[in-house]
Write a protein that holds these residues in place. Structure first.
Motif, mmCIF file in Angstrom:
data_model
loop_
_atom_site.group_PDB
_atom_site.id
_atom_site.type_symbol
_atom_site.label_atom_id
_atom_site.label_comp_id
_atom_site.label_asym_id
_atom_site.label_seq_id
_atom_site.Cartn_x
_atom_site.Cartn_y
_atom_site.Cartn_z
ATOM 1 N N PHE A 145 25.481 26.528 35.631
ATOM 2 C CA PHE A 145 26.308 26.526 36.838
ATOM 3 C C PHE A 145 26.897 25.142 37.039
ATOM 4 O O PHE A 145 26.183 24.136 37.000
ATOM 5 N N ASP A 146 28.201 25.072 37.284
ATOM 6 C CA ASP A 146 28.851 23.807 37.590
ATOM 7 C C ASP A 146 28.940 23.682 39.108
ATOM 8 O O ASP A 146 29.869 24.179 39.737
ATOM 9 N N PHE A 147 27.966 23.013 39.721
ATOM 10 C CA PHE A 147 27.943 22.876 41.170
ATOM 11 C C PHE A 147 28.943 21.838 41.667
ATOM 12 O O PHE A 147 29.267 21.810 42.856
ATOM 13 N N GLY A 148 29.429 20.978 40.765
ATOM 14 C CA GLY A 148 30.348 19.935 41.171
ATOM 15 C C GLY A 148 29.716 19.034 42.214
ATOM 16 O O GLY A 148 28.507 18.812 42.230
ATOM 17 N N SER A 149 30.544 18.494 43.121
ATOM 18 C CA SER A 149 30.033 17.625 44.182
ATOM 19 C C SER A 149 30.070 18.337 45.533
ATOM 20 O O SER A 149 29.935 17.689 46.582
ATOM 21 N N GLY A 150 30.238 19.659 45.520
ATOM 22 C CA GLY A 150 30.346 20.414 46.758
ATOM 23 C C GLY A 150 29.011 20.917 47.256
ATOM 24 O O GLY A 150 27.956 20.747 46.633
ATOM 25 N N ASP A 151 29.055 21.545 48.419
ATOM 26 C CA ASP A 151 27.859 22.120 49.022
ATOM 27 C C ASP A 151 27.394 23.337 48.232
ATOM 28 O O ASP A 151 28.203 24.055 47.618
ATOM 29 N N PHE A 152 26.083 23.583 48.262
ATOM 30 C CA PHE A 152 25.560 24.813 47.666
ATOM 31 C C PHE A 152 24.185 25.112 48.252
ATOM 32 O O PHE A 152 23.550 24.255 48.877
ATOM 33 N N THR A 153 23.746 26.340 48.056
ATOM 34 C CA THR A 153 22.432 26.790 48.513
ATOM 35 C C THR A 153 21.784 27.623 47.423
ATOM 36 O O THR A 153 22.443 28.455 46.792
ATOM 37 N N SER B 295 5.536 21.848 38.975
ATOM 38 C CA SER B 295 4.144 21.812 39.436
ATOM 39 C C SER B 295 4.016 22.346 40.865
ATOM 40 O O SER B 295 3.100 21.977 41.602
ATOM 41 N N GLY B 296 4.945 23.203 41.242
ATOM 42 C CA GLY B 296 4.908 23.841 42.547
ATOM 43 C C GLY B 296 5.554 23.050 43.656
ATOM 44 O O GLY B 296 5.870 23.596 44.704
ATOM 45 N N LYS B 297 5.815 21.734 43.447
ATOM 46 C CA LYS B 297 6.266 20.898 44.551
ATOM 47 C C LYS B 297 7.457 20.004 44.210
ATOM 48 O O LYS B 297 8.327 19.779 45.038
ATOM 49 N N GLY B 298 7.480 19.422 43.015
ATOM 50 C CA GLY B 298 8.425 18.360 42.698
ATOM 51 C C GLY B 298 9.840 18.843 42.450
ATOM 52 O O GLY B 298 10.066 19.946 41.961
ATOM 53 N N THR B 299 10.809 17.986 42.782
ATOM 54 C CA THR B 299 12.222 18.265 42.554
ATOM 55 C C THR B 299 12.845 17.110 41.793
ATOM 56 O O THR B 299 12.607 15.946 42.117
ATOM 57 N N TYR B 300 13.640 17.448 40.790
ATOM 58 C CA TYR B 300 14.338 16.456 39.963
ATOM 59 C C TYR B 300 15.826 16.787 39.963
ATOM 60 O O TYR B 300 16.216 17.954 39.924
ATOM 61 N N TRP B 301 16.661 15.720 39.966
ATOM 62 C CA TRP B 301 18.110 15.923 39.992
ATOM 63 C C TRP B 301 18.745 14.757 39.251
ATOM 64 O O TRP B 301 18.429 13.593 39.505
ATOM 65 N N SER B 302 19.645 15.075 38.336
ATOM 66 C CA SER B 302 20.312 14.035 37.569
ATOM 67 C C SER B 302 21.801 14.301 37.474
ATOM 68 O O SER B 302 22.244 15.439 37.351
ATOM 69 N N THR B 303 22.590 13.228 37.527
ATOM 70 C CA THR B 303 24.025 13.303 37.297
ATOM 71 C C THR B 303 24.381 12.960 35.855
ATOM 72 O O THR B 303 25.546 12.974 35.479
ATOM 73 N N GLU B 304 23.369 12.623 35.059
ATOM 74 C CA GLU B 304 23.600 12.244 33.673
ATOM 75 C C GLU B 304 22.450 12.767 32.821
ATOM 76 O O GLU B 304 21.506 13.374 33.323
ATOM 77 N N VAL B 305 22.512 12.505 31.523
ATOM 78 C CA VAL B 305 21.532 13.109 30.631
ATOM 79 C C VAL B 305 20.386 12.173 30.273
ATOM 80 O O VAL B 305 19.401 12.603 29.710
ATOM 81 N N SER B 306 20.445 10.915 30.650
ATOM 82 C CA SER B 306 19.447 9.961 30.163
ATOM 83 C C SER B 306 18.192 9.881 31.027
ATOM 84 O O SER B 306 17.110 9.581 30.520
ATOM 85 N N ALA C 64 27.669 10.670 48.426
ATOM 86 C CA ALA C 64 28.647 11.708 48.731
ATOM 87 C C ALA C 64 29.228 12.362 47.488
ATOM 88 O O ALA C 64 29.575 13.545 47.494
ATOM 89 N N ASP C 65 29.363 11.598 46.403
ATOM 90 C CA ASP C 65 30.009 12.122 45.198
ATOM 91 C C ASP C 65 29.004 12.678 44.192
ATOM 92 O O ASP C 65 29.348 12.918 43.027
ATOM 93 N N THR C 66 27.765 12.905 44.608
ATOM 94 C CA THR C 66 26.722 13.359 43.688
ATOM 95 C C THR C 66 27.056 14.716 43.096
ATOM 96 O O THR C 66 27.414 15.653 43.808
ATOM 97 N N THR C 67 26.917 14.824 41.787
ATOM 98 C CA THR C 67 27.092 16.085 41.089
ATOM 99 C C THR C 67 25.757 16.480 40.448
ATOM 100 O O THR C 67 24.800 15.724 40.465
#
Length: 206
Positions: free
Chosen positions: A57-65, A98-109, A155-158
């Motif tokens: 999914f390409d969420f871009g920098s817009g809102d999503f749920t 592990s039931g709790k943690g969230t990870y988010w990246s704008t890049e692959v490294s 604001a510009d997070t993808t």
């Protein structure tokens, strides 16, 4: 309600995208089970070795749920994630490791926006509604309609996307799956922020 902002909707009966877009799903061992159900008599059963794969999914920098109902068994782990082939691959979005943690990246490294942020919890043996909502510069999670956690983001997070990498419901990397064990019902992805404050969880199918 199913509307044009609903990019994906998975119910337990049948195992298919109920949104207008009818996205293709690759099913690896997930069953439509009557053992547990929030609505409709069946839900998606994940046995700890099963996963559903979707095109990225390409969420871009817009809102999503991203929201769903879950009935976890003890030790349940990742709900939704980019599905990389290697332990040394990063990038994208991973909810509930592990039931709790969230990870988010704008890049692959590396995980540059969130790295093990505790935006969820795990309550085995009962149905719980979760919503993960990005609204402009805020990410919020809601547990049964009540705000559970929040974090500010640029604001510009993808979300990093790679068309060659699938998204997975019920797993993480192919080589260290961190699998979900339990049931999921009414799993929905929307391209709007459905909620930004406390709400009453749905009492019927969308």
């Amino acid at each position: 309600m199913i509307d044009g902002n609903t990019l994906l909707l998975l119910r337990g009966e049948p195992l298919a995208d109920a949104s207008w877009y009818k996205r293709a799903i690759t099913n690896i061992g997930v069953t439509s089970s009557a053992e547990q159900s929030k609505f409709g008599g069946k839900s998606l059963k994940f046995d700890g070795n099963s996963v559903l794969l979707l095109d990225s999914f390409d969420f871009g920098s817009g809102d999503f749920t991203i929201d769903w109902w879950e009935y976890a068994e003890t030790g349940a782990q990742t709900r939704f994630s980019s599905y990389y082939p290697s332990d040394y691959s990063y990038g994208g979005l991973m909810l509930g490791y592990s039931g709790k943690g969230t990870y988010w990246s704008t890049e692959v490294s590396h995980w540059d926006i969130m790295n093990q942020q505790m935006l969820f919890d795990l309550t085995p043996g009962e149905w719980v509604h979760w919503a993960f909502v990005r609204s402009e510069t805020m990410v919020r999670t809601f547990r049964n309609g009540v705000k559970f956690a929040s974090i500010a983001i640029p604001a510009d997070t993808t979300v990093y996307t790679n068309p060659a990498v699938k998204m997975a419901i019920g797993g993480y990397r192919q080589t260290s799956m961190a699998p979900w064990k339990g049931y999921i019902d009414e799993f929905r992805i929307s391209r709007v922020a459905r909620w930004t404050r406390n709400f009453t969880p749905p009492d019927r199918q969308y």
